[in-house]
Every structure is written in structure tokens, then in C-alpha cells.
Motif scaffolding. Structure first.
Motif, PDB file in Angstrom:
ATOM      1  N   SER A  65      11.866  -5.781   2.430  1.00 42.41           N
ATOM      2  CA  SER A  65      13.268  -5.352   2.279  1.00 42.41           C
ATOM      3  C   SER A  65      13.365  -4.057   1.475  1.00 42.41           C
ATOM      4  N   GLU A  66      12.547  -3.981   0.433  1.00 41.44           N
ATOM      5  CA  GLU A  66      12.515  -2.779  -0.404  1.00 41.44           C
ATOM      6  C   GLU A  66      12.041  -1.581   0.417  1.00 41.44           C
ATOM      7  N   MET A  67      11.063  -1.810   1.289  1.00 38.91           N
ATOM      8  CA  MET A  67      10.553  -0.748   2.141  1.00 38.91           C
ATOM      9  C   MET A  67      11.661  -0.243   3.069  1.00 38.91           C
ATOM     10  N   ILE A  68      12.407  -1.163   3.653  1.00 38.16           N
ATOM     11  CA  ILE A  68      13.498  -0.779   4.559  1.00 38.16           C
ATOM     12  C   ILE A  68      14.537   0.054   3.818  1.00 38.16           C
ATOM     13  N   LYS A  69      14.904  -0.376   2.610  1.00 41.49           N
ATOM     14  CA  LYS A  69      15.869   0.394   1.809  1.00 41.49           C
ATOM     15  C   LYS A  69      15.306   1.772   1.471  1.00 41.49           C
ATOM     16  N   GLY A  70      14.015   1.817   1.169  1.00 41.29           N
ATOM     17  CA  GLY A  70      13.371   3.080   0.817  1.00 41.29           C
ATOM     18  C   GLY A  70      13.255   4.036   1.992  1.00 41.29           C
ATOM     19  N   LEU A  71      13.293   3.490   3.199  1.00 34.86           N
ATOM     20  CA  LEU A  71      13.168   4.312   4.405  1.00 34.86           C
ATOM     21  C   LEU A  71      14.502   4.374   5.156  1.00 34.86           C
ATOM     22  N   ALA A  72      15.582   4.410   4.399  1.00 39.61           N
ATOM     23  CA  ALA A  72      16.933   4.406   4.972  1.00 39.61           C
ATOM     24  C   ALA A  72      17.205   5.613   5.875  1.00 39.61           C
ATOM     25  N   ASP A  73      16.412   6.680   5.703  1.00 37.02           N
ATOM     26  CA  ASP A  73      16.597   7.833   6.585  1.00 37.02           C
ATOM     27  C   ASP A  73      15.951   7.603   7.953  1.00 37.02           C
ATOM     28  N   ALA A  74      15.085   6.596   8.056  1.00 39.69           N
ATOM     29  CA  ALA A  74      14.407   6.287   9.322  1.00 39.69           C
ATOM     30  C   ALA A  74      15.172   5.248  10.143  1.00 39.69           C
ATOM     31  N   VAL A  75      15.721   4.260   9.450  1.00 41.45           N
ATOM     32  CA  VAL A  75      16.443   3.188  10.143  1.00 41.45           C
ATOM     33  C   VAL A  75      17.763   2.885   9.457  1.00 41.45           C
ATOM     34  N   ASP A 102       0.832  -1.211   0.000  1.00 45.14           N
ATOM     35  CA  ASP A 102       0.000   0.000   0.000  1.00 45.14           C
ATOM     36  C   ASP A 102       0.861   1.253   0.000  1.00 45.14           C
ATOM     37  N   HIS A 103       2.114   1.114   0.372  1.00 43.07           N
ATOM     38  CA  HIS A 103       3.033   2.251   0.455  1.00 43.07           C
ATOM     39  C   HIS A 103       3.987   2.283  -0.741  1.00 43.07           C
ATOM     40  N   GLY A 104       3.711   1.409  -1.726  1.00 39.70           N
ATOM     41  CA  GLY A 104       4.470   1.437  -2.972  1.00 39.70           C
ATOM     42  C   GLY A 104       5.725   0.564  -2.989  1.00 39.70           C
ATOM     43  N   TYR A 105       5.849  -0.339  -2.004  1.00 42.02           N
ATOM     44  CA  TYR A 105       7.028  -1.207  -1.969  1.00 42.02           C
ATOM     45  C   TYR A 105       6.655  -2.628  -2.380  1.00 42.02           C
ATOM     46  N   GLY A 106       7.531  -3.261  -3.149  1.00 45.31           N
ATOM     47  CA  GLY A 106       7.284  -4.628  -3.602  1.00 45.31           C
ATOM     48  C   GLY A 106       7.580  -5.679  -2.550  1.00 45.31           C
ATOM     49  N   SER A 107       8.417  -5.323  -1.580  1.00 46.60           N
ATOM     50  CA  SER A 107       8.773  -6.257  -0.509  1.00 46.60           C
ATOM     51  C   SER A 107       9.115  -5.473   0.749  1.00 46.60           C
TER      52      SER A 107
END
Length: 76
Positions: A52-62, A45-50
Motif C-alpha cells: 500500500s505504501e508503494m502504491i501511495k509512493g508511486l501515485a504519479d504512475a497509478v 527492496d524499493h524502500g517501501y514498508g508495505s
């Protein structure tokens, strides 16, 4: 929606870190914690395929590092 994903990711990592007494938590434990915080959450729902992809996309958070068995995350 991206902010919501980052907020949940940070919250899950923070809660796991507090319960463990260590800032670094195993990646595998994070998604189940996110689902506990918000059962309706789906990274797609947030535009990530997986996840892991979400984590990479949110690299500024974690921050992500390679652990012994699993990747590990901590809040930035």
C-alpha cells in the motif's frame, strides 16, 4: 529501483485491465501479477514498508480509488 517498481506496477495494472476489459483493477490482484512478471520483486527492496505504501509512493504512475470491496487502481 523506484523506476523499476513503477514500471512493474504499471505493467501489472495494464495487463489486468486488458484481461478484464476495464481500466480499473482491484488492488488485491496487482501484487500477485507483479510477482508473476518478476518473481524476485519485493517492495521492501524499493524502500517501501508495505505494498500500500508503494502504491501511495508511486501515485504519479497509478491512480487509486475506493472500490465496493477493495481499492482499485488504474494507470495514469
Amino acid at each position: 529501483p523506484v523506476n523499476r517498481a513503477a514500471e512493474l506496477l504499471r505493467r501489472a495494472v495494464r495487463l489486468l485491465a486488458e484481461s478484464k476489459g476495464d481500466a480499473w483493477v482491484n488492488k488485491a490482484s496487482v501484487l500477485p501479477m507483479i510477482k508473476r512478471l518478476d518473481p524476485t520483486f519485493d517492495f521492501k527492496d524499493h524502500g517501501y514498508g508495505s505494498f500500500s505504501e508503494m502504491i501511495k509512493g508511486l501515485a504519479d504512475a497509478v491512480e487509486l480509488r475506493k472500490g465496493d470491496v477493495d481499492h482499485q487502481l488504474r494507470v495514469r
